[in-house]
Design a protein around this motif. Sequence first.
Motif, PDB file in Angstrom:
ATOM      1  N   ALA A 196       0.864  -1.191   0.000  1.00 28.81           N
ATOM      2  CA  ALA A 196       0.000   0.000   0.000  1.00 28.81           C
ATOM      3  C   ALA A 196       0.895   1.233   0.000  1.00 28.81           C
ATOM      4  N   LYS A 197       0.489   2.269  -0.722  1.00 29.62           N
ATOM      5  CA  LYS A 197       1.284   3.487  -0.823  1.00 29.62           C
ATOM      6  C   LYS A 197       0.484   4.685  -0.350  1.00 29.62           C
ATOM      7  N   THR A 198       1.203   5.752  -0.007  1.00 30.97           N
ATOM      8  CA  THR A 198       0.494   7.016   0.200  1.00 30.97           C
ATOM      9  C   THR A 198      -0.045   7.474  -1.159  1.00 30.97           C
ATOM     10  N   ILE A 199      -1.050   8.319  -1.133  1.00 32.12           N
ATOM     11  CA  ILE A 199      -1.632   8.807  -2.389  1.00 32.12           C
ATOM     12  C   ILE A 199      -0.586   9.566  -3.202  1.00 32.12           C
ATOM     13  N   HIS A 200       0.247  10.350  -2.526  1.00 31.60           N
ATOM     14  CA  HIS A 200       1.281  11.105  -3.242  1.00 31.60           C
ATOM     15  C   HIS A 200       2.269  10.177  -3.936  1.00 31.60           C
ATOM     16  N   ARG A 201       2.646   9.100  -3.260  1.00 33.03           N
ATOM     17  CA  ARG A 201       3.605   8.169  -3.877  1.00 33.03           C
ATOM     18  C   ARG A 201       2.934   7.360  -4.979  1.00 33.03           C
ATOM     19  N   LEU A 202       1.669   7.035  -4.791  1.00 35.21           N
ATOM     20  CA  LEU A 202       0.949   6.291  -5.826  1.00 35.21           C
ATOM     21  C   LEU A 202       0.859   7.116  -7.111  1.00 35.21           C
ATOM     22  N   LEU A 203       0.570   8.402  -6.960  1.00 34.05           N
ATOM     23  CA  LEU A 203       0.430   9.281  -8.125  1.00 34.05           C
ATOM     24  C   LEU A 203       1.780   9.783  -8.634  1.00 34.05           C
ATOM     25  N   ASP A 248       5.897  14.864  -8.757  1.00 31.70           N
ATOM     26  CA  ASP A 248       7.132  15.414  -9.314  1.00 31.70           C
ATOM     27  C   ASP A 248       7.359  16.788  -8.693  1.00 31.70           C
ATOM     28  N   ALA A 249       8.323  16.868  -7.754  1.00 34.62           N
ATOM     29  CA  ALA A 249       8.538  18.114  -7.021  1.00 34.62           C
ATOM     30  C   ALA A 249       9.022  19.237  -7.933  1.00 34.62           C
ATOM     31  N   LYS A 250       9.791  18.909  -8.987  1.00 35.46           N
ATOM     32  CA  LYS A 250      10.315  19.948  -9.872  1.00 35.46           C
ATOM     33  C   LYS A 250       9.192  20.602 -10.668  1.00 35.46           C
ATOM     34  N   ARG A 251       8.263  19.793 -11.149  1.00 34.35           N
ATOM     35  CA  ARG A 251       7.138  20.339 -11.929  1.00 34.35           C
ATOM     36  C   ARG A 251       5.946  20.683 -11.051  1.00 34.35           C
ATOM     37  N   PHE A 252       6.024  20.293  -9.797  1.00 39.31           N
ATOM     38  CA  PHE A 252       4.942  20.483  -8.828  1.00 39.31           C
ATOM     39  C   PHE A 252       3.618  19.941  -9.387  1.00 39.31           C
ATOM     40  N   SER A 253       3.680  18.698  -9.845  1.00 37.42           N
ATOM     41  CA  SER A 253       2.491  18.049 -10.389  1.00 37.42           C
ATOM     42  C   SER A 253       2.644  16.535 -10.239  1.00 37.42           C
ATOM     43  N   PHE A 254       1.526  15.816 -10.413  1.00 36.09           N
ATOM     44  CA  PHE A 254       1.562  14.363 -10.329  1.00 36.09           C
ATOM     45  C   PHE A 254       1.825  13.766 -11.711  1.00 36.09           C
ATOM     46  N   ASP A 297       9.667  14.735   0.084  1.00 37.92           N
ATOM     47  CA  ASP A 297       8.695  13.644   0.102  1.00 37.92           C
ATOM     48  C   ASP A 297       8.284  13.314   1.540  1.00 37.92           C
ATOM     49  N   VAL A 298       8.023  14.377   2.314  1.00 38.12           N
ATOM     50  CA  VAL A 298       7.560  14.235   3.693  1.00 38.12           C
ATOM     51  C   VAL A 298       6.377  15.185   3.863  1.00 38.12           C
ATOM     52  N   PHE A 299       5.380  14.748   4.665  1.00 36.59           N
ATOM     53  CA  PHE A 299       4.102  15.451   4.622  1.00 36.59           C
ATOM     54  C   PHE A 299       3.589  15.829   6.009  1.00 36.59           C
ATOM     55  N   ASN A 300       2.704  16.815   6.002  1.00 34.27           N
ATOM     56  CA  ASN A 300       2.076  17.335   7.208  1.00 34.27           C
ATOM     57  C   ASN A 300       1.584  16.191   8.090  1.00 34.27           C
ATOM     58  N   GLY A 301       2.086  16.118   9.325  1.00 29.99           N
ATOM     59  CA  GLY A 301       1.661  15.084  10.266  1.00 29.99           C
ATOM     60  C   GLY A 301       2.626  13.922  10.406  1.00 29.99           C
ATOM     61  N   ASP A 302       3.634  13.826   9.509  1.00 24.93           N
ATOM     62  CA  ASP A 302       4.624  12.747   9.634  1.00 24.93           C
ATOM     63  C   ASP A 302       5.474  12.977  10.879  1.00 24.93           C
ATOM     64  N   ILE A 303       5.702  11.910  11.652  1.00 31.64           N
ATOM     65  CA  ILE A 303       6.461  12.008  12.905  1.00 31.64           C
ATOM     66  C   ILE A 303       7.804  11.312  12.755  1.00 31.64           C
ATOM     67  N   GLY A 304       8.860  11.961  13.250  1.00 24.07           N
ATOM     68  CA  GLY A 304      10.197  11.387  13.183  1.00 24.07           C
ATOM     69  C   GLY A 304      10.995  11.704  14.434  1.00 24.07           C
ATOM     70  N   PHE A 305      12.270  11.319  14.405  1.00 31.40           N
ATOM     71  CA  PHE A 305      13.152  11.516  15.554  1.00 31.40           C
ATOM     72  C   PHE A 305      14.480  12.092  15.068  1.00 31.40           C
ATOM     73  N   ILE A 306      14.947  13.143  15.746  1.00 35.17           N
ATOM     74  CA  ILE A 306      16.214  13.768  15.372  1.00 35.17           C
ATOM     75  C   ILE A 306      17.356  12.818  15.713  1.00 35.17           C
ATOM     76  N   THR A 307      18.195  12.540  14.714  1.00 33.12           N
ATOM     77  CA  THR A 307      19.320  11.634  14.933  1.00 33.12           C
ATOM     78  C   THR A 307      20.643  12.375  15.065  1.00 33.12           C
ATOM     79  N   GLN A 308      20.701  13.607  14.541  1.00 35.17           N
ATOM     80  CA  GLN A 308      21.976  14.328  14.564  1.00 35.17           C
ATOM     81  C   GLN A 308      21.738  15.823  14.420  1.00 35.17           C
ATOM     82  N   VAL A 309      22.515  16.619  15.158  1.00 36.17           N
ATOM     83  CA  VAL A 309      22.563  18.074  14.971  1.00 36.17           C
ATOM     84  C   VAL A 309      24.005  18.434  14.655  1.00 36.17           C
ATOM     85  N   ASN A 310      24.246  18.960  13.468  1.00 36.60           N
ATOM     86  CA  ASN A 310      25.600  19.280  13.015  1.00 36.60           C
ATOM     87  C   ASN A 310      25.765  20.796  12.959  1.00 36.60           C
ATOM     88  N   LEU A 311      26.441  21.347  13.956  1.00 38.41           N
ATOM     89  CA  LEU A 311      26.603  22.796  14.032  1.00 38.41           C
ATOM     90  C   LEU A 311      27.545  23.315  12.948  1.00 38.41           C
TER      91      LEU A 311
END
Length: 726
Positions: free
Chosen positions: A399-406, A409-415, A610-624
């Motif tokens: 199963a895919k997210t709708i964005h990945r299924l469609l 294309d971030a460069k053209r900002f279209s599916f 390719d990350v969307f509103n509501g996606d949850i993650g964890f910070i693995t590194q802070v590089n000053l």
Amino acid sequence: MKKKNNDRQKETSESISAVVERITFYSETSGFGVLRVKAKGHHELVTVVGHMATIAPGETINAKGSWVNDKKHGLQFQASQLAILQPTSIEGIEKYLGSGMVKGIGPFFAKKLIQAFGDAVFDVIETEPHRLMELEGIGEKRKEQVIAAWSEQKSIRNIMIFLQTHGVGTARAVRIYKTYGDSAIEKVQENPYRLAHDIHGIGFKTADALAMRLGVEKESILRAEAGVRHVLQGLCEHGHCAVKFDDLIAESVSLLEIPESTIKLGLQQQLDVGNIILDTINQNACVFPVSLYQAETGVAKQLQRLKANPVPWKSPNLVEVIPWVEKKTGLSLSASQKEAIISVLNHKLSIITGGPGVGKTTVVNSILKILQSKQMSVLLCAPTGRAAKRLSETTRMTAKTIHRLLEFDAKRFSFRHNQDHPLSCDVLIIDESSMIDIVLLYHLLKAVPDSAAVIFVGDVDQLPSVGPGAVLADMIRSQAITTVKLTEIFRQAMHSKIILNAHRINQGYMPANNEKDSDFYAIYVDSPEEIAEQLLSLVSTRLPKHYQCNPITDIQILTPMNRGGLGTSALNVTLQKQLNGAAEPTIMRFGTTFAPGDKVIQLINNYDKDVFNGDIGFITQVNLDDGTLKIAFDQRVLAYEFNELDEIGLAYAISIHKSQGSEFPIIVLPVAMQHYALLAKNLLYTGVTRGKQLVVLVGQKKAVWMAINNKESDQRLTNLSARLQS
């Protein structure tokens, strides 16, 4: 006798020149800072306060203003004007380069650069960047990074100074530069209101204040047009597809404080150029943003197009198919499940809805078995990554997210998949359909071939989508699409008090009393302060100790609001300190401190990452040194530049709205009277149904009762149901 000071007692008015030693406080939102500086004529460090462009230790400032004696903080220089100059001393240059202002140079390389080039280092970077390669540890990649960052920093600084000259905060200067490039100032002067549309984080009020300073007349048509679009957009951000004409006029007059006739002229201009559309909903004149009008009418047309064609499979022998699928799955289907399967197999478009524990998954899996036996090609999708992952687990299919299924294309900002390049499938199954907004559904349906069947699956009693529309509820209300509503709670599900109490809430009853070894507990207290104490105790000690779980990865606080003592903002600050306060290194941006180990949430759709509103993650590194941090979202690790961190928020506590489509092992759910503006049955119901293993409700009994008895929340102004009926 000592003279008693007032809070602030002005002494002299003058100018000072100083080198910044450290930055005690700086707000990227307002541009206000508190600096400790080494000033000419002063033996000890001096405090300077005022508004300024982004600043780094080592830079020189020229400030005009007055000395004041603050009762709390003592003597300080209050700057009315503050200019920032490039540092000239060796010490100042090293501090500036090591501050992180120039990406690719941290404290270590700053020292090496100073040792190699001395006070000529700026000239080397600007005119002889190839000489950077003379230093050990600086390769082609880092050289190019430093050159690009140096050039960008100069341009950004000019933009910041321009904005601050006109009284605007500088937090979004980097985004303005990245959007408009070197012509940023020219474009802003031409039409400052474009900032509110083009730049994430800049609202109408900021753009309006800038416009006033740049000489735009208060009653200009340009301002009226921008104000109307802002009001319309603001109301649509609450889920509406349109706004009543009279309400839009009244809200715009109130916001802009200009005559109604001017507002109507501005609105007419927007109608003439096609940015907004006038239409009728329930005999009321309503105004749509053109994108939402096109999406809503488009969804209706696409559904009618798909419905006009026959089902892509040969009608099954209904007497034989049910026993066959029971044998294949090893399950005995209930009468309601059998009716649901038969109904779906007889229709091109169908909806399967119902709450938790009513067998939606069993029905979907049975339908899949039957369709696969007929060699049907099936695609599965869901609006979010977590929902797609759950669908994969329950169906044992991809199963895919709708964005990945469609294939966005971030460069053209279209599916990539659309009406000209449709998906290849006989059947499309869309899970968590209540979460889909009207625009995304339009893009999805356009890509479905004429011959394919579509099955919507979702819980219509949950909160509607974060974006505009109420598509699942509207489709059901229209009665134009075959709908199966499952209501029978199955025996195995009845052992879960989470499921039973979710249904109780949905039926208008208070949650059942606590039982020993239950998966649902309600703790009622009298005040918000007691709720906060209980939350902190539960998350930091009691639940981790009793259930042997990780307080950061396994426990999720869901709260109705973002503001207030029990909102996400306040709770996240407290929980971060309690659960991850010792983590190093830290970086503060846009008012939030981030550190390795922090739980974070994506706040907007970022199609490049390719990350969307509501996606949850964890910070693995802070590089000053590099000016980046890395975040793990499930199996993917993404890099964020520090100036992108307004896209990220802490997620120890998140809003119930943001939790849609997700499940968490343990949910802690605060409900207080201070949340009264948002308390509603579907909100509480959605929060409870996010828990997999345990739900702990902590709240005031009156607030819980108020939520359960409020059925009128989130009544959205849409017209999809009527369009489908016609």
